[in-house]
Write an enzyme that holds these catalytic residues in place. Structure first.
Site, PDB file in Angstrom:
ATOM      1  N   HIS A 181     -16.077  -2.700   0.554  1.00 22.27           N
ATOM      2  CA  HIS A 181     -16.798  -2.503   1.825  1.00 22.27           C
ATOM      3  C   HIS A 181     -16.259  -3.432   2.915  1.00 22.27           C
ATOM      4  CE1 HIS A 181     -19.971  -0.115  -0.213  1.00 22.27           C
ATOM      5  NE2 HIS A 181     -19.751  -0.964  -1.210  1.00 22.27           N
ATOM      6  N   SER A 311       5.661  -7.157  21.474  1.00 25.79           N
ATOM      7  CA  SER A 311       4.950  -7.071  22.738  1.00 25.79           C
ATOM      8  C   SER A 311       5.898  -7.311  23.898  1.00 25.79           C
ATOM      9  CB  SER A 311       3.820  -8.106  22.790  1.00 25.79           C
ATOM     10  OG  SER A 311       3.214  -8.153  24.067  1.00 25.79           O
ATOM     11  N   LYS A 317       5.195 -12.241  19.390  1.00 27.26           N
ATOM     12  CA  LYS A 317       4.299 -11.351  18.645  1.00 27.26           C
ATOM     13  C   LYS A 317       5.112 -10.357  17.826  1.00 27.26           C
ATOM     14  CE  LYS A 317       0.028  -8.743  19.325  1.00 27.26           C
ATOM     15  NZ  LYS A 317       0.296  -7.529  18.546  1.00 27.26           N
ATOM     16  N   GLU A 324       2.399   1.236  10.708  1.00 28.74           N
ATOM     17  CA  GLU A 324       1.962   2.158  11.755  1.00 28.74           C
ATOM     18  C   GLU A 324       2.756   3.459  11.716  1.00 28.74           C
ATOM     19  OE1 GLU A 324       0.614  -1.497  14.702  1.00 28.74           O
ATOM     20  OE2 GLU A 324       2.492  -0.427  15.077  1.00 28.74           O
TER      21      GLU A 324
END
Length: 458
Positions: A181, A311, A317, A324
């Site tokens: 969960h 980025s 970053k 993805e």
């Protein structure tokens, strides 16, 4: 562009001078300027193999002149090899039977064969002898899917499963918090998580493999409506035997041609197996994305390979780009399956009328999953490292390890200790000792974190 005038049963049509296709194909080019999406290379390969094999059988059995048959076979082999792909311009959104594309193949092979032979070959009387679009197109779909699955997808999934399994061994001693969960749960090892993912991929391989026997059954021989009209006895079985020998795949004639042409259940089943694999790969890549989140304010139990700047505004970053990519591929395959499912439902009486779309979506899903799985394996999974210190830090703060003490102190005492640990930031060990519920020696044995990942009672 220069044009020539061609004639078919509907009249005259202007066709590009250098095109090997004829009037019927040009009409479809004009009628369906829809998406710009053409048939997959695998599908054109299958058409070439089918047409060349049919011509060889027809020549050997005397159904058409042997010299004509040889020229057709040579031209069809060029279609197989991709030499004539520029002459297959048709959009996948066209007549639902794929008649335009079957005609396209007939015209290209007939015209190229005529060039080879030096005399006329007829696209219908010779190249399409003993066939109909209604059995050719479903046959080509199955042939192309089998080849793509066996040559591309299954090997790629094996690469991914093997890389995940190797990480399972490498990370077998890295103890970390389990999560259910999205909340802290009892400890697991990082190796157990990777092993579970490897098993998912291997089960996906089994599911796709289970769909192959139905795809290996070919509709050729049913011609227009499944009765086999205008196909000589033995023509289809001999052609399929030659296709089997040339391809190396265990193709066989459909047991029931009405089922093979009226329904597309084999493709729906195969697409469903691809969807299941896509769901697995979404879960795996998403889990990896979360485990690598951070590096300072996320979970950060693993280090994902840094592949490119993440980025345009935040220096340094790095994003989980491979996860993805995989998630987007999975979503696209799931969408493809929805369309294939609805397409399969639209078999009206003796013919399915969404075959070009089914062909495109099925083959695209196979290609996307194959490319994505191997890329994800080699550019992401292979380079993953365990952040053992971070995993240890989080599991030692995990109050849910009190679950291991249930057999010793009871559920109610465990719940009280867990709540106090979360509220105060104190350790489970400290609170249990303070309450006098267990001795230090008993706690050492019961809270052996590695042993907690092995099940049973500590």
């Amino acid at each position: 562009m220069e044009y020539r005038t061609e004639r078919d049963s509907m009249g005259e049509v202007k066709v590009p001078q250098e095109a090997l296709y004829g009037a019927s194909t040009q009409r479809a080019v004009d009628n369906f300027p829809i998406s710009g999406i053409r048939f997959d290379r695998r599908f054109i390969w299958a058409l070439g193999l089918l047409k060349g094999s049919a011509a060889t059988v027809s020549g050997e059995k005397g159904f058409i002149d042997a010299v004509l048959a040889a020229a057709i076979r040579q031209a069809a082999d060029e279609v197989m090899d991709g030499k004539l792909d520029d002459h297959f311009p048709l959009d996948i959104f066209q007549t639902g039977s794929g008649t335009s594309t079957n005609t396209n193949a007939n015209e290209v092979i007939a015209n190229r064969g005529s060039q080879i032979l030096g005399s006329d070959i007829h696209p219908n009387d010779h190249v399409n002898y003993g066939q109909s679009s209604n059995d050719v197109i479903p046959t080509a779909i199955h042939m192309a899917a089998v080849a793509a699955i066996r040559e591309d997808l299954l090997p790629a999934l094996k690469v991914l499963a093997d890389e995940l399994a190797a990480k399972s061994v490498e990370f077998s001693d890295v103890v970390k918090s389990g999560r259910t969960h999205l909340m802290d749960a009892t400890p697991v090892t990082l190796g157990q998580e990777f092993g579970g993912w490897a098993s998912q991929v291997r089960k996906g391989i089994e599911r796709i493999t289970a769909a192959l026997p139905d795809l290996e059954e070919l509709a050729l021989g049913g011609t227009a409506v499944g009765t086999g009209i205008n196909a000589p006895e033995g023509f289809a079985s001999a052609t399929i035997e030659l296709i089997r020998d040339r391809s190396g795949y265990q193709f066989r004639e459909a047991a029931d041609h009405f089922e093979a042409q009226g329904g597309k259940d084999a493709t729906v089943m195969a697409s469903g197996a691809l969807k299941t694999v896509a769901v697995s790969l979404f879960k795996i890549s998403n889990d990896i994305r979360f485990l690598g989140s951070g590096p300072t304010s996320g979970i950060s139990e693993i280090k994902i390979p840094a592949l490119q700047p993440g980025s345009s505004i935040m220096p340094g970053k790095v994003n989980p780009v491979m996860s993805e990519m995989m998630m987007m591929v999975a979503a696209h395959v799931i969408g493809n399956d929805t369309a294939v499912t609805w397409g399969g439902a639209n078999g009206n009486f003796e013919l399915n009328v969404m075959m070009p779309m089914i062909a495109h979506n099925l083959l695209e899903s196979i290609r996307l999953l194959a490319n994505a799985a191997e890329t994800f394996a080699t550019r992401c999974v292979k380079g993953i490292e365990a952040n053992s210190d971070r995993a240890r830090e989080l599991v030692e703060k995990n109050a849910i390890i009190v679950t291991a003490l249930n057999p010793h102190i009871g559920y109610d005492n465990g719940a009280r200790i867990a709540k106090e640990a979360v509220a105060t930031g104190r350790s489970v060990r400290e609170l249990v000792l303070e309450a006098g519920l267990m001795t230090a020696e008993e706690l050492d044995a019961a809270l052996n974190l590695k042993k907690l990942t092995e099940g049973g009672i500590a």
